[in-house]
Write a protein that holds these residues in place. Structure first.
Motif, PDB file in Angstrom:
ATOM      1  N   PRO A 100      20.505 -21.907   6.124  1.00 50.23           N
ATOM      2  CA  PRO A 100      20.341 -22.514   7.441  1.00 50.23           C
ATOM      3  C   PRO A 100      21.641 -23.132   7.952  1.00 50.23           C
ATOM      4  CG  PRO A 100      19.404 -23.933   5.762  1.00 50.23           C
ATOM      5  CD  PRO A 100      19.861 -22.696   5.064  1.00 50.23           C
ATOM      6  N   VAL A 101      21.782 -23.171   9.267  1.00 49.63           N
ATOM      7  CA  VAL A 101      22.919 -23.877   9.871  1.00 49.63           C
ATOM      8  C   VAL A 101      22.427 -25.280  10.205  1.00 49.63           C
ATOM      9  CG1 VAL A 101      24.575 -23.934  11.761  1.00 49.63           C
ATOM     10  CG2 VAL A 101      23.807 -21.747  10.849  1.00 49.63           C
ATOM     11  N   ARG A 102      22.915 -26.247   9.458  1.00 52.55           N
ATOM     12  CA  ARG A 102      22.434 -27.618   9.649  1.00 52.55           C
ATOM     13  C   ARG A 102      23.184 -28.294  10.789  1.00 52.55           C
ATOM     14  NH1 ARG A 102      22.027 -27.269   3.906  1.00 52.55           N
ATOM     15  NH2 ARG A 102      19.834 -27.366   3.322  1.00 52.55           N
ATOM     16  N   VAL A 103      22.566 -29.326  11.353  1.00 49.53           N
ATOM     17  CA  VAL A 103      23.223 -30.097  12.410  1.00 49.53           C
ATOM     18  C   VAL A 103      24.391 -30.838  11.804  1.00 49.53           C
ATOM     19  CG1 VAL A 103      22.961 -31.962  14.072  1.00 49.53           C
ATOM     20  CG2 VAL A 103      21.089 -30.365  13.703  1.00 49.53           C
ATOM     21  N   ARG A 104      25.582 -30.666  12.402  1.00 45.83           N
ATOM     22  CA  ARG A 104      26.763 -31.381  11.920  1.00 45.83           C
ATOM     23  C   ARG A 104      27.154 -32.417  12.954  1.00 45.83           C
ATOM     24  NH1 ARG A 104      31.354 -27.244  10.275  1.00 45.83           N
ATOM     25  NH2 ARG A 104      30.939 -26.418  12.330  1.00 45.83           N
ATOM     26  N   PRO A 114      29.259 -21.242  10.269  1.00 46.90           N
ATOM     27  CA  PRO A 114      28.361 -21.791  11.291  1.00 46.90           C
ATOM     28  C   PRO A 114      28.827 -21.470  12.716  1.00 46.90           C
ATOM     29  CG  PRO A 114      28.923 -23.462   9.652  1.00 46.90           C
ATOM     30  CD  PRO A 114      29.820 -22.295   9.406  1.00 46.90           C
TER      31      PRO A 114
END
Lengths: 219, 291
Positions: free
Chosen positions: A213-217, A69
């Motif tokens: 997908p790059v998820r919200v961390r 990410p």
């Protein structure tokens, strides 16, 4: 190349430092144990065949879960990153297998000087392939869990099958179920099975992560 | 950098975050992306940055962005720093990532901003306060010098002086290095003076895209004697009103004709521009069953 260079420079250095510290710890522990009983096994082989593979598995997870990410956030594509990570896994496996091999040489010298006995260990190629596949399977499982959440658990049996073949050539690392003699019957040709397992893990990682997908961390 | 979005749809299971959205940004401006919670702002920006595979078309200078190395190099999206930093990494290491992986990264400027926001270089990201983490996100976004820089709620947790320092740094850097900057924020009035164009979305759909000045001219603030204000605003769409003693101020939506200007002068009323925030609330909250 930028992704490959950074991964290799930072993580291979880190892993080498950890391995060196572990070696010192093993030697110290061996001397402590020798105070109570005879030394009959190689402490470095226990570490190299049992613990190190999990360390490489963690390295594979770290690369995909933590670093992928970040690479995308800095404008790199998944394709670039996965190519670099595959190259990195080879370099890391080479470095770690060489460290293991050097460790056996040094440990062998110490054992000879002290009159201790050590059990046999695997070849440097066998360690290299074991580390390579475990690292690649770490990347595959991390990609599966990151992409599919809890359903990523289905990657675990696949990963288990892939890593299982790599331990067969290393004493103390575990035997194959059902056909434990197959690796010895195939001799060096068995290494090809590990190469295929590596290719399978890389292919699996690619398929799962190529449009992940790059998820919200949250921190 | 020109941004073209055509028929963009993003779904999470049964939830549609962005619903068949189309718009274009001509570029080299500071854009405000405004929307209520859950309106689809972060999802939209994630698609623009190649974080998610879009259904529909997202193009930057005519090139699709997703998994296009040339296009992705031109973009930086900061969603609260978390994507560009690992909580176990030291701040100095986070900057190293930028220096190593971004061709346009300006490291001296990054260090200058780190000092401005008083972010300790040797601390781990996970040890920083929320405001410091947000400031680190601003550092990553601005120092990337990306032709398309997007800052998603980058003010979260920042105290007022830090926010003002952020706005100053943003404007100064934009003047020195013009590029396309998209900012999503809920603190609309604080940022209003910086925004050249506003995109308002709601429920995953585009509500409005307009030059900020044109948008402001869509409404008028009417101030004066309470009875005169009431008389003047009768029949008009009043977004909000405030009274203080016998004085009253009312926000009116819609243009005024010449006769209304004359009447306002006769009543001694002051007419002024409306607050962007009031317009936003009106446009994203149904009043009387219609927007």
């Amino acid at each position: 190349m930028k992704v490959f260079r950074l991964l290799t420079r930072t993580l291979v250095t880190f892993c080498a430092v950890v391995a060196a510290c572990a070696f010192v710890l093993v030697i110290v522990l061996t001397f402590v144990v020798s105070g109570f009983r005879d030394v009959t096994i190689s402490g470095w082989n226990v570490l190299g065949s049992q613990v190190a593979r999990w360390f490489l598995f963690w390295a594979g997870i770290y690369v995909v879960h933590n670093t992928l990410p970040i690479a995308i956030a800095h404008g790199r594509t998944r394709r670039e990153f996965l190519s670099a990570a595959t190259g990195f896994s080879v370099v890391l496996a080479v470095a770690m297998s060489l460290i293991v091999w050097v460790g056996f040489v040094v440990e062998g010298g110490i054992y000879s000087a002290m009159g201790w006995k050590a059990d046999p260990h695997g070849s440097v190629v066998a360690y290299f392939l074991m580390f390579l596949v475990w690292c690649a399977v770490g990347m595959f499982c991390a990609a599966a869990f990151d992409r599919f959440g809890a359903a990523g658990v289905f990657s675990v049996p696949v990963g288990l099958m892939l890593v299982m073949v790599t331990t067969a050539g290393i004493p103390g690392a575990g035997n194959l179920p059902f056909v434990p003699d197959l690796p010895s019957l195939m001799g060096a040709g068995w290494h090809l099975v590990s190469v295929v397992a590596f290719a399978g893990a890389v292919l699996g990682t690619w398929v799962v992560a190529r449009d992940m997908p790059v998820r919200v961390r949250t921190l | 950098m020109r941004v073209d979005v055509q028929g963009l749809t993003l779904r999470y299971g049964d939830v549609t975050a962005v619903d068949d959205m189309s718009f274009s940004l001509s570029g080299n401006k500071i854009y405000g992306l405004l929307g209520r919670n859950g309106s689809g702002k972060t999802s939209l920006m994630s698609a623009l940055a190649g974080y998610r595979k879009p259904s529909g078309s997202v193009q930057l200078d005519g090139e699709p962005v997703f998994e296009n190395a040339a296009a992705m190099r031109q973009v930086c999206l900061v969603r609260h720093t978390a994507d560009a930093a690992d909580k176990g990494d030291k701040v100095s290491y986070v900057l190293e990532y930028g220096a190593a992986w971004r061709d346009t990264w300006d490291n001296p400027y990054a260090l200058e901003l780190v000092e401005l926001f008083k972010i300790p270089l040797k601390s781990k990201v996970g040890e920083l306060s929320l405001g410091q983490r947000s400031a680190l996100g601003v550092v990553i976004g601005l120092a990337s010098r990306s032709p398309l820089t997007m800052l998603d709620e980058s003010h979260l947790g920042m105290d007022t002086p830090t926010r003002y320092a952020f706005y100053d740094a943003l404007l100064t850097d934009f003047m020195a290095h013009p590029r396309t900057i998209i900012i999503s924020t809920h603190l609309i009035e604080e940022l209003a003076s910086l925004l050249e164009e506003v995109v308002i979305i709601d429920g995953g759909r585009l509500v409005l895209q307009e030059e900020a000045d044109v948008l402001r001219s869509r409404g008028t603030e009417v101030t004066g004697n309470a009875a005169d204000v009431d008389e003047f605003t009768a029949g008009l769409t009043v977004l909000s009103s405030k009274s203080l003693g016998r004085s009253k101020s009312a926000m009116v939506y819609g243009g005024l004709d010449d006769g209304q200007f004359v009447r306002a002068r006769q009543l001694g009323l002051e007419l002024g521009p409306i607050a962007l925030q009031d317009l936003f609330v009106h446009l994203t909250e149904p009043v009387g069953g219609k927007r």
